[in-house]
Enzyme design. Structure first.
Site, PDB file in Angstrom:
ATOM      1  N   ARG A  58       0.803  -1.227   0.000  1.00  0.00           N
ATOM      2  CA  ARG A  58       0.000   0.000   0.000  1.00  0.00           C
ATOM      3  C   ARG A  58       0.832   1.272   0.000  1.00  0.00           C
ATOM      4  NH1 ARG A  58      -3.277  -2.726   3.622  1.00  0.00           N
ATOM      5  NH2 ARG A  58      -1.652  -4.252   3.391  1.00  0.00           N
ATOM      6  N   THR A  59       1.930   1.293   0.737  1.00  0.00           N
ATOM      7  CA  THR A  59       2.692   2.541   0.818  1.00  0.00           C
ATOM      8  C   THR A  59       3.292   2.901  -0.543  1.00  0.00           C
ATOM      9  OG1 THR A  59       3.168   2.058   3.124  1.00  0.00           O
ATOM     10  CG2 THR A  59       4.492   3.768   2.102  1.00  0.00           C
ATOM     11  N   LYS A  86      24.724  -6.208  -6.036  1.00  0.00           N
ATOM     12  CA  LYS A  86      26.100  -6.455  -6.502  1.00  0.00           C
ATOM     13  C   LYS A  86      27.111  -5.875  -5.524  1.00  0.00           C
ATOM     14  CE  LYS A  86      24.789  -6.075 -11.393  1.00  0.00           C
ATOM     15  NZ  LYS A  86      24.908  -5.167 -12.535  1.00  0.00           N
ATOM     16  N   ARG A 108      12.126   3.736   1.504  1.00  0.00           N
ATOM     17  CA  ARG A 108      11.857   2.821   2.629  1.00  0.00           C
ATOM     18  C   ARG A 108      13.087   1.945   2.793  1.00  0.00           C
ATOM     19  NH1 ARG A 108       6.604  -0.887   3.742  1.00  0.00           N
ATOM     20  NH2 ARG A 108       5.946   1.142   4.544  1.00  0.00           N
ATOM     21  N   HIS A 136       7.717   6.476  10.433  1.00  0.00           N
ATOM     22  CA  HIS A 136       6.916   6.271   9.210  1.00  0.00           C
ATOM     23  C   HIS A 136       5.946   7.458   9.187  1.00  0.00           C
ATOM     24  CE1 HIS A 136       4.775   4.497   6.002  1.00  0.00           C
ATOM     25  NE2 HIS A 136       4.476   3.323   6.492  1.00  0.00           N
TER      26      HIS A 136
END
Ligand code: NCD
Length: 311
Positions: A58-59, A86, A108, A136
């Protein structure tokens, strides 16, 4: 006082008036999002890059839609397939993207503090979409907008935040925001999941749902964050549901018009009864998702105004 920030890294940096300014502007976007044509040009010409180093449904979708509805060019980086795999460091990846002149970077990351660090290295506005257990901010803002619309105010409410507080950036950002707006906050859960240091935010701790839920206006449930646990926090999910899962019987102790919230994703039958979560007379979980898009539009709009002024 107008919103004078370059980034949105956490609620801890915002004043009461910053919070109200974002929520008031978000109201206009709630109205726009309910029309059949949902488009504005406030981010036109700007580039938004979403970098999600942790899974999200959702975010990420919400930030993507928010940017597109405001006319930005939006790119989602597939971090699983990126050069981080990598061996490139977070900062090198950020510097590489920075050289492409993005205006808004939505990040995030599983480590607390990683988004703040990144913000120091780039020239664009950075929005924290969740860093470890730290903050958040857009989740707390969308929760605040949902509460304000349901209760008609965002102060002097009794609000219970229940469950896995220890691992939750949602709980932390909400504690800070709801405290700044002068609400009374109770944290309810087993002592293993409700750390005592949160008393510094002025919250009261309860380990019994039946006591803690008495007369509250808002019941905010949290997901049991198993991916952040290394065992031993709860006896079993069955036992946890019995003591701390929200069902109709426990909710009956709250005020008769108390609302039920959950940031998602939900573990039905672990922290919340599935039928209650879907009960549109009590649960505002779908409204939370709707408010999320509007709040993110408002936050990016305000940051973009500052970017344009600084240019
Ligand atoms: C939350 C998160 O990722 O912090 N979810 C969300 O953003 N809607 C809460 C969670 O994962 O439990």
């Amino acid at each position: 006082m107008r919103f004078a920030h370059r980034h949105l890294l956490g609620i801890e940096h915002l004043s009461q008036s910053d919070i109200s300014e974002i929520l008031d502007l978000a109201e206009t976007y709630v109205a726009m999002n309910r029309q059949s044509t949902k488009h504005s040009d406030v981010l036109s010409g700007l580039t938004q890059i979403n970098m999600f180093f942790e899974n999200s449904t959702r975010t990420q979708a919400s930030f993507e839609l928010a940017g597109k509805r405001l006319g930005a060019d939006v790119m989602n980086m597939a971090m699983q397939a990126s050069s981080i795999k990598k061996g490139e460091t977070l900062i090198d990846t950020a510097m590489t993207l920075n050289a492409m002149h993005p205006d808004l970077l939505v990040v995030r990351h599983p480590h607390s503090g990683a988004v703040d660090l990144l913000a120091q290295k780039v020239n664009c506005a950075v929005l924290n979409a969740g860093d470890g257990r730290h903050e958040h901010p857009t989740q707390a803002l969308l929760d605040a907008l949902t509460i304000r619309r349901a209760k008609g105010r965002l102060h002097r409410l009794n609000i219970a935040i229940c469950g896995d507080v220890a691992h939750s950036r949602v709980a932390r950002s909400n504690l800070i925001l709801l405290g700044k707006m002068e609400n009374r906050i109770r944290l309810i859960g087993p002592p293993t999941l409700v750390p005592s240091q949160f008393a510094e935010f002025g919250a009261e701790n309860y380990d019994d749902m039946n006591e803690g839920l008495k007369d509250v206006d808002v019941v905010m449930m949290l997901r049991l964050q198993k991916e952040r646990m290394d065992g031993g926090f709860i006896p079993s999910e069955r036992e946890y549901y019995h003591r701390y899962g929200l069902d109709a019987a426990k909710l009956a102790l709250a005020k008769p018009d108390a609302i039920v919230m959950h940031p998602g994703p939900m573990n039905r039958g672990v922290e919340i009864d599935g039928t209650l979560a879907d009960d549109i007379n009590r649960s505002v979980i779908q409204e939370q998702v709707e408010m999320g898009v509007a709040v993110r539009m408002a936050a990016m709009d305000l940051l973009a105004r500052n970017l344009r002024e600084a240019a």
